[in-house]
Design a protein around this motif. Structure first.
Motif, PDB file in Angstrom:
ATOM      1  N   PHE A 150      37.310   3.105 -11.342  1.00 59.03           N
ATOM      2  CA  PHE A 150      36.842   3.895 -10.200  1.00 59.03           C
ATOM      3  C   PHE A 150      37.637   3.571  -8.945  1.00 59.03           C
ATOM      4  O   PHE A 150      38.069   4.466  -8.221  1.00 59.03           O
ATOM      5  CB  PHE A 150      35.355   3.638  -9.962  1.00 59.03           C
ATOM      6  CG  PHE A 150      34.803   4.317  -8.730  1.00 59.03           C
ATOM      7  CD1 PHE A 150      34.783   5.695  -8.636  1.00 59.03           C
ATOM      8  CD2 PHE A 150      34.314   3.563  -7.672  1.00 59.03           C
ATOM      9  CE1 PHE A 150      34.280   6.328  -7.504  1.00 59.03           C
ATOM     10  CE2 PHE A 150      33.811   4.182  -6.535  1.00 59.03           C
ATOM     11  CZ  PHE A 150      33.790   5.570  -6.457  1.00 59.03           C
ATOM     12  N   GLY A 154      39.757   6.704  -7.636  1.00 61.34           N
ATOM     13  CA  GLY A 154      39.091   7.272  -6.478  1.00 61.34           C
ATOM     14  C   GLY A 154      39.918   7.069  -5.216  1.00 61.34           C
ATOM     15  O   GLY A 154      40.473   5.993  -4.998  1.00 61.34           O
ATOM     16  N   GLU A 157      37.952  10.884  -0.007  1.00 60.17           N
ATOM     17  CA  GLU A 157      36.518  11.153   0.063  1.00 60.17           C
ATOM     18  C   GLU A 157      35.718  10.404  -0.993  1.00 60.17           C
ATOM     19  O   GLU A 157      34.533  10.118  -0.790  1.00 60.17           O
ATOM     20  CB  GLU A 157      36.238  12.661  -0.066  1.00 60.17           C
ATOM     21  CG  GLU A 157      36.778  13.319  -1.313  1.00 60.17           C
ATOM     22  CD  GLU A 157      38.191  13.860  -1.152  1.00 60.17           C
ATOM     23  OE1 GLU A 157      38.572  14.711  -1.962  1.00 60.17           O
ATOM     24  OE2 GLU A 157      38.908  13.419  -0.230  1.00 60.17           O
ATOM     25  N   ALA A 158      36.341  10.042  -2.108  1.00 60.62           N
ATOM     26  CA  ALA A 158      35.607   9.302  -3.143  1.00 60.62           C
ATOM     27  C   ALA A 158      35.157   7.944  -2.625  1.00 60.62           C
ATOM     28  O   ALA A 158      34.062   7.474  -2.945  1.00 60.62           O
ATOM     29  CB  ALA A 158      36.466   9.137  -4.395  1.00 60.62           C
ATOM     30  N   GLY A 162      31.298   7.298  -2.164  1.00 60.55           N
ATOM     31  CA  GLY A 162      30.820   6.156  -2.939  1.00 60.55           C
ATOM     32  C   GLY A 162      30.003   5.207  -2.092  1.00 60.55           C
ATOM     33  O   GLY A 162      29.003   4.637  -2.544  1.00 60.55           O
ATOM     34  N   THR A 209      33.621  11.767   4.639  1.00 63.64           N
ATOM     35  CA  THR A 209      33.556  12.571   3.414  1.00 63.64           C
ATOM     36  C   THR A 209      33.758  14.045   3.743  1.00 63.64           C
ATOM     37  O   THR A 209      34.565  14.741   3.100  1.00 63.64           O
ATOM     38  CB  THR A 209      32.203  12.374   2.714  1.00 63.64           C
ATOM     39  OG1 THR A 209      32.050  10.996   2.350  1.00 63.64           O
ATOM     40  CG2 THR A 209      32.119  13.227   1.449  1.00 63.64           C
ATOM     41  N   ARG A 221      37.919  18.917  -5.271  1.00 66.07           N
ATOM     42  CA  ARG A 221      36.495  18.757  -4.990  1.00 66.07           C
ATOM     43  C   ARG A 221      35.724  18.497  -6.288  1.00 66.07           C
ATOM     44  O   ARG A 221      34.851  17.631  -6.345  1.00 66.07           O
ATOM     45  CB  ARG A 221      35.956  20.003  -4.289  1.00 66.07           C
ATOM     46  CG  ARG A 221      34.556  19.835  -3.711  1.00 66.07           C
ATOM     47  CD  ARG A 221      34.112  21.133  -3.043  1.00 66.07           C
ATOM     48  NE  ARG A 221      34.960  21.480  -1.917  1.00 66.07           N
ATOM     49  CZ  ARG A 221      34.717  21.120  -0.671  1.00 66.07           C
ATOM     50  NH1 ARG A 221      33.649  20.391  -0.394  1.00 66.07           N
ATOM     51  NH2 ARG A 221      35.527  21.491   0.310  1.00 66.07           N
ATOM     52  N   HIS A 224      36.422  14.832  -7.623  1.00 66.64           N
ATOM     53  CA  HIS A 224      35.726  13.777  -6.906  1.00 66.64           C
ATOM     54  C   HIS A 224      34.215  13.904  -7.033  1.00 66.64           C
ATOM     55  O   HIS A 224      33.509  12.895  -7.014  1.00 66.64           O
ATOM     56  CB  HIS A 224      36.164  13.761  -5.446  1.00 66.64           C
ATOM     57  CG  HIS A 224      37.447  13.027  -5.236  1.00 66.64           C
ATOM     58  ND1 HIS A 224      38.361  13.349  -4.286  1.00 66.64           N
ATOM     59  CD2 HIS A 224      37.980  11.967  -5.905  1.00 66.64           C
ATOM     60  CE1 HIS A 224      39.398  12.525  -4.349  1.00 66.64           C
ATOM     61  NE2 HIS A 224      39.182  11.682  -5.339  1.00 66.64           N
ATOM     62  N   VAL A 227      33.665  12.100 -10.294  1.00 66.75           N
ATOM     63  CA  VAL A 227      33.919  10.666 -10.176  1.00 66.75           C
ATOM     64  C   VAL A 227      32.762   9.972  -9.458  1.00 66.75           C
ATOM     65  O   VAL A 227      32.265   8.920  -9.887  1.00 66.75           O
ATOM     66  CB  VAL A 227      35.251  10.410  -9.434  1.00 66.75           C
ATOM     67  CG1 VAL A 227      35.361   8.953  -9.007  1.00 66.75           C
ATOM     68  CG2 VAL A 227      36.430  10.782 -10.320  1.00 66.75           C
ATOM     69  N   VAL A 228      32.316  10.566  -8.360  1.00 65.93           N
ATOM     70  CA  VAL A 228      31.223   9.968  -7.581  1.00 65.93           C
ATOM     71  C   VAL A 228      29.919  10.007  -8.376  1.00 65.93           C
ATOM     72  O   VAL A 228      29.132   9.048  -8.334  1.00 65.93           O
ATOM     73  CB  VAL A 228      31.069  10.702  -6.232  1.00 65.93           C
ATOM     74  CG1 VAL A 228      29.817  10.236  -5.499  1.00 65.93           C
ATOM     75  CG2 VAL A 228      32.302  10.458  -5.362  1.00 65.93           C
ATOM     76  N   LEU A 285      29.370  18.918  -3.455  1.00 62.14           N
ATOM     77  CA  LEU A 285      29.714  17.923  -4.469  1.00 62.14           C
ATOM     78  C   LEU A 285      28.676  17.861  -5.589  1.00 62.14           C
ATOM     79  O   LEU A 285      28.752  16.987  -6.447  1.00 62.14           O
ATOM     80  CB  LEU A 285      29.857  16.543  -3.819  1.00 62.14           C
ATOM     81  CG  LEU A 285      31.059  16.364  -2.885  1.00 62.14           C
ATOM     82  CD1 LEU A 285      31.008  15.004  -2.205  1.00 62.14           C
ATOM     83  CD2 LEU A 285      32.376  16.537  -3.647  1.00 62.14           C
TER      84      LEU A 285
END
Length: 300
Positions: A150, A154, A157-158, A162, A209, A221, A224, A227-228, A285
């Motif tokens: 991560f 990342g 914004e990640a 996060g 973010t 977008r 992420h 990922v988040v 998101l």
């Protein structure tokens, strides 16, 4: 919807400058503020009982008051240990994000202030867990390795989304703990420090973010968002180590089974994330793949 994500660059500077002033006016030194010297009073809980993973289950009802208090102390320490783990990930992501940026920029200076805060918080959490009589709780090895991934994949914004995921989940529960006179006083102090200082971190994270996503395309977008969401799932499911049940003298198999089916705990987690989910929706998101992980983690 798209217009809500617009953040003029000078607004980001202004927010960071205000946060720097706020930190100068109100910050804590946990080494001096927390009562580290008074021996642990085992008549107190380590967290508000209503936030315990077994609260409301048949197993909880069978436990003695002494066992309940011990379990809340162990779970409080487990939450602190998980917080240390993820704060270390976030510190690396923010530091990498600020690498070679303009050091005269208030955002750069705030980022370093935030990292310094997180270092103090991690030491505070570590000392708190030790005082609660807890071992070094850690996420599973696979989760630790996913954390490495991560912080590698990342960016932008990640990192800031996060921060929101990690801190907003803790914020609601810790606000309850710090006001609860059933909770051991030094843990209440720790939670108060964390809540006050993290409120500034969350303000900056929300703004960054949205600012980073302002010109993000659909693919970025979506990437992420996923990922988040995956990070959120593993943070939340790692808050309570299965080892806390062993340490509290419980049957770990039964405890894990009842905790997994505990609707009260799930409702508490959903309530704690209501504000986070609203923000993620505003930032677009909450994609369909992301929702899958939030639902699995009982965050929505």
């Amino acid at each position: 919807m798209a217009s809500s994500t617009v953040r003029p660059d000078n607004e980001g500077h202004d927010i960071a400058a205000r946060l720097l002033l706020s930190a100068a006016r109100l910050s804590y030194d946990p080494a001096a503020e927390v009562d580290w010297d008074t021996p642990l009073d085992k008549e107190f809980h380590g967290q508000s009982p209503e936030w315990n993973s077994l609260y409301g289950t048949s197993y909880w009802n069978e436990m003695s008051e002494e066992q309940r208090k011990e379990l809340t102390r162990q779970e409080s320490a487990s939450v602190a240990s998980t917080g240390i783990w993820f704060e270390m990930i976030l510190q690396q992501m923010v530091l990498r994000d600020m690498y070679a940026k303009d050091p005269t920029d208030p955002r750069f200076q705030w980022a370093l202030t935030e990292i310094a805060d997180e270092c103090r918080h991690s030491i505070m959490f570590a000392r708190g867990a030790q005082k609660l009589g807890a071992p070094a709780y850690r996420p599973k090895r696979a989760v630790l390795e996913l954390g490495r991934a991560f912080k590698t994949v990342g960016f932008g914004e990640a990192a800031y989304a996060g921060i929101l995921v990690a801190e907003e989940v803790l914020d609601v529960m810790q606000r309850d703990w710090m006001r609860d006179e059933r909770v051991v006083p030094f843990v209440r102090t720790i939670n108060n420090i964390h809540v006050v200082e993290e409120s500034r971190h969350m303000k900056f994270a929300r703004d960054e973010t949205l600012r980073r996503l302002e010109h993000a395309g659909r693919a970025r977008r979506g990437f992420h968002a996923l990922v988040v969401a995956i990070a959120s799932y593993y943070i939340v499911t790692s808050l309570v180590s299965p080892d806390v049940y062993v340490k509290a003298g419980l049957d770990p198999v039964r405890a894990r089974r009842e905790a997994a089916a505990n609707e009260h705990y799930k409702a508490q987690m959903r309530a704690s994330c209501a504000g986070l989910m609203e923000f993620l929706a505003t930032a677009r998101l909450l994609t369909r793949p992301a929702l899958f992980f939030y639902k699995r983690a009982n965050l929505i």
